[in-house]
Design an enzyme around this catalytic site. Structure first.
Site, PDB file in Angstrom:
ATOM      1  N   LYS A  22       0.602  -1.218   0.078  1.00 17.33           N
ATOM      2  CA  LYS A  22       0.159  -0.123   0.328  1.00 17.33           C
ATOM      3  C   LYS A  22       0.718   1.192  -0.062  1.00 17.33           C
ATOM      4  O   LYS A  22       1.596   1.629   0.972  1.00 17.33           O
ATOM      5  CB  LYS A  22      -0.691  -0.150   1.505  1.00 17.33           C
ATOM      6  CG  LYS A  22      -1.696   1.392   0.526  1.00 17.33           C
ATOM      7  CD  LYS A  22      -2.500   1.802   2.786  1.00 17.33           C
ATOM      8  CE  LYS A  22      -2.223   2.754   2.911  1.00 17.33           C
ATOM      9  NZ  LYS A  22      -1.863   3.747   2.680  1.00 17.33           N
ATOM     10  N   GLU A  72      10.275   1.080  10.197  1.00 11.66           N
ATOM     11  CA  GLU A  72      11.210   1.722  10.394  1.00 11.66           C
ATOM     12  C   GLU A  72      10.685   3.554  10.455  1.00 11.66           C
ATOM     13  O   GLU A  72       9.968   4.405   9.782  1.00 11.66           O
ATOM     14  CB  GLU A  72      12.325   2.969   9.004  1.00 11.66           C
ATOM     15  CG  GLU A  72      13.337   3.766   9.612  1.00 11.66           C
ATOM     16  CD  GLU A  72      13.509   3.890   8.042  1.00 11.66           C
ATOM     17  OE1 GLU A  72      14.103   4.983   7.538  1.00 11.66           O
ATOM     18  OE2 GLU A  72      13.509   3.250   6.929  1.00 11.66           O
ATOM     19  N   CYS A  81      12.891  10.878   7.504  1.00 12.94           N
ATOM     20  CA  CYS A  81      12.614  10.941   9.594  1.00 12.94           C
ATOM     21  C   CYS A  81      14.304  11.232   9.699  1.00 12.94           C
ATOM     22  O   CYS A  81      14.508  11.000  11.254  1.00 12.94           O
ATOM     23  CB  CYS A  81      12.386   9.468   9.749  1.00 12.94           C
ATOM     24  SG  CYS A  81      12.803   8.579   8.028  1.00 12.94           S
ATOM     25  N   GLU A 139       9.054  15.022  16.649  1.00 10.59           N
ATOM     26  CA  GLU A 139       8.787  15.059  15.333  1.00 10.59           C
ATOM     27  C   GLU A 139       8.817  15.881  14.350  1.00 10.59           C
ATOM     28  O   GLU A 139       7.532  15.622  14.517  1.00 10.59           O
ATOM     29  CB  GLU A 139       9.173  13.401  14.129  1.00 10.59           C
ATOM     30  CG  GLU A 139       9.787  13.480  13.046  1.00 10.59           C
ATOM     31  CD  GLU A 139      10.066  12.551  13.098  1.00 10.59           C
ATOM     32  OE1 GLU A 139      10.805  12.030  11.771  1.00 10.59           O
ATOM     33  OE2 GLU A 139       8.060  11.733  12.722  1.00 10.59           O
TER      34      GLU A 139
END
Length: 496
Positions: A190, A264, A299, A399
């Protein structure tokens, strides 16, 4: 006003459908969603919103291809030959894929064509994993206390649900699909609902090599589509790159049938700048990671700059000069250096973090406002630098995934290591110094999965992944093969 519609109209888009059991189909699709370009918010495509029942059809196709089909039992030589054809077809269409990536997610075309997330990098990834196919070996073990011969085999884990993000759709497709197929697994993939065109085109190209039906399946959609993959007990493994919140959900649901997981997740990586380095170069590089390319939407971006107090002002000055060199605008121009944020929602989120930083007492040196003029229709935010940041505040701990850099002074090497480790994340980081002894000491002391010395990068043969909240498992190199295999031990009684 900036527009990307002319570029879109000049491109041939892939089929805007799901790919299930070896064919393109809209069966079971009753709704579609709109994908918008981040630079302008103009519509680029309308794609299927795949429901749980249709996801189940794709999973069943992958299950059948694994359990009954030839892929998991195919001879290494035959699978290698198919991989060579995949490498060839992607390489022939590398430039086309890179231009499509800029339409998909707004990445500046100069980076999409030539950067570490380009289609040529995907070629290298498939080529690397094609080379592992005839080297996936087990072991034999010496006699221990009886006349039994013990040996182990690596077998494919089974059906893989792969869920990839929007920010590097070509590379992430390769990072998930290549090792899974090399190991003999089948895949239901996906793409992100924010950038799905590259995955569809990659699938269309791979279709040319005539994989057995059901080996690779692609379903489009948002969170509901992803949940259906995660919760299907016929799926043996989830490979995910994305946010910590979704990662936590995947872990909680994977316990239903003990799914294997590789994840991850996010990062809040630290760049540690010592006074003996080229401070101007360090300031330019670290600020550039937040202000150019995807504008901090990676990231592994070092979004915390830990700078020795004696060179702190020089670092801030270098960062300010770097921002004056960036060029924003038409993502299809080779002169453009920086991307818009992926969505209006993410734009609001980044601006809220800027407000939070001010409220917590950090000094906003520059930036942090929404762009106007010809960029006003898109998701553009001026790159921001905060100084004198408290490492326990939100902008230092959470983040942001945008063009915001937090600068934090330190006095000693021990202080720098403690600050770097004072985080719930542990994905990446860098240390800038000319002292190689210090460089290795600090690199080993910081609890993070990737640590660069005077810069860092990623290659197909090197493992990547994170400590702590930054994920589980590793991708890249041999660890990428290990992630898609199970070890089976077989023993033979030689006295029988």
């Amino acid at each position: 006003m900036l527009s990307i519609l002319g570029r879109r109209n000049d491109m041939t888009l892939p089929p805007l459908m799901n790919y299930v059991d070896g064919r393109w189909t809209n069966e079971g699709v009753s709704e579609r969603y709109v994908q918008r370009h981040p630079a302008t918010n103009e519509v680029t495509a309308e794609l299927p919103e795949t429901d749980a029942e249709t996801v189940g059809v794709a999973v069943q196709a992958a299950r059948r291809a694994f359990d009954q089909g030839p892929w998991s039992r195919m001879k290494a030589r035959d699978r290698k030959q198919l991989f060579r054809r995949i490498v060839d077809v992607i390489e022939r269409h590398a430039d086309e894929l890179s231009w499509l990536q800029t339409l998909d997610n707004g990445m500046p075309i100069a980076y999409s064509l030539n950067g570490r997330v380009s289609a040529r990098n995907a070629v290298d990834i498939f080529d690397h994993y094609g080379g592992w196919i005839d080297k996936i070996n087990g072991e034999t073990y010496p006699d221990f206390h009886s006349n039994m011969q013990f040996m182990s085999f690596r077998e494919p884990v089974g059906v893989v649900g792969a869920i990839i993000p929007w920010n590097a759709p070509i590379m992430m497709f390769a990072m998930k699909v290549a090792p899974a197929l090399a190991a003999g697994c089948t895949v239901v993939l996906k793409p992100s609902e924010l950038a799905g065109l590259c995955a569809l085109r990659m699938t269309q190209l791979i279709e040319e090599v005539d994989l057995p039906p059901g080996v690779l399946n692609v379903v489009m959609g948002g969170g509901g589509t992803g949940r259906a993959i995660v919760e299907d007990t016929r799926v043996d493994k989830i490979a995910f790159t994305g946010s910590n919140a979704v990662g936590a959900y995947i872990l909680s649901r994977s316990g239903q049938n003990m799914k294997r997981t590789t994840m991850e997740l996010g990062g809040k990586s630290a760049a540690i700048v010592f006074p003996d380095c080229d401070v101007e170069a360090a300031g330019t590089h670290v600020m550039g990671l937040s202000s150019t390319f995807l504008s901090g939407q990676v990231c592994s971006t070092t979004s915390r700059a830990l700078v020795h107090r004696s060179v702190y002002d020089r670092f801030l000055d270098a960062a300010a000069r770097q921002v004056k060199t960036i060029r924003r605008g038409d993502p299809f121009s080779m002169d453009t250096t920086s991307a818009a944020l992926i969505s209006e929602k993410q734009t609001r989120r980044v601006l809220e973090y800027v407000d939070s930083g001010r409220a917590d007492g950090a000094r906003l040196v520059f930036g942090g406002t929404r762009s106007g003029g010809e960029l006003s229709a898109g998701n553009w935010v001026e790159p921001a630098l905060f100084a004198d940041v408290n490492n326990r505040t939100r902008i230092a701990q959470e983040e942001i995934f945008g063009p915001v850099l937090s600068a934090i002074p330190f006095d000693t090497e021990e202080d720098a290591i403690a600050l770097a480790n004072d985080s719930g994340f542990g994905l990446a980081g860098t240390v800038y110094t000319k002292d190689i002894s210090r460089a290795f000491k600090v690199a080993r002391a910081v609890r993070t999965g990737i640590m660069g010395i005077n810069g860092y990068g990623v290659v197909p043969s090197s493992p990547v992944g994170g400590f702590k909240g930054s994920g589980l498992g590793r991708e890249g190199g041999w660890p990428g093969i290990e992630a898609y295999t199970e070890i089976k031990t077989v023993m033979i009684n030689l006295d029988a």
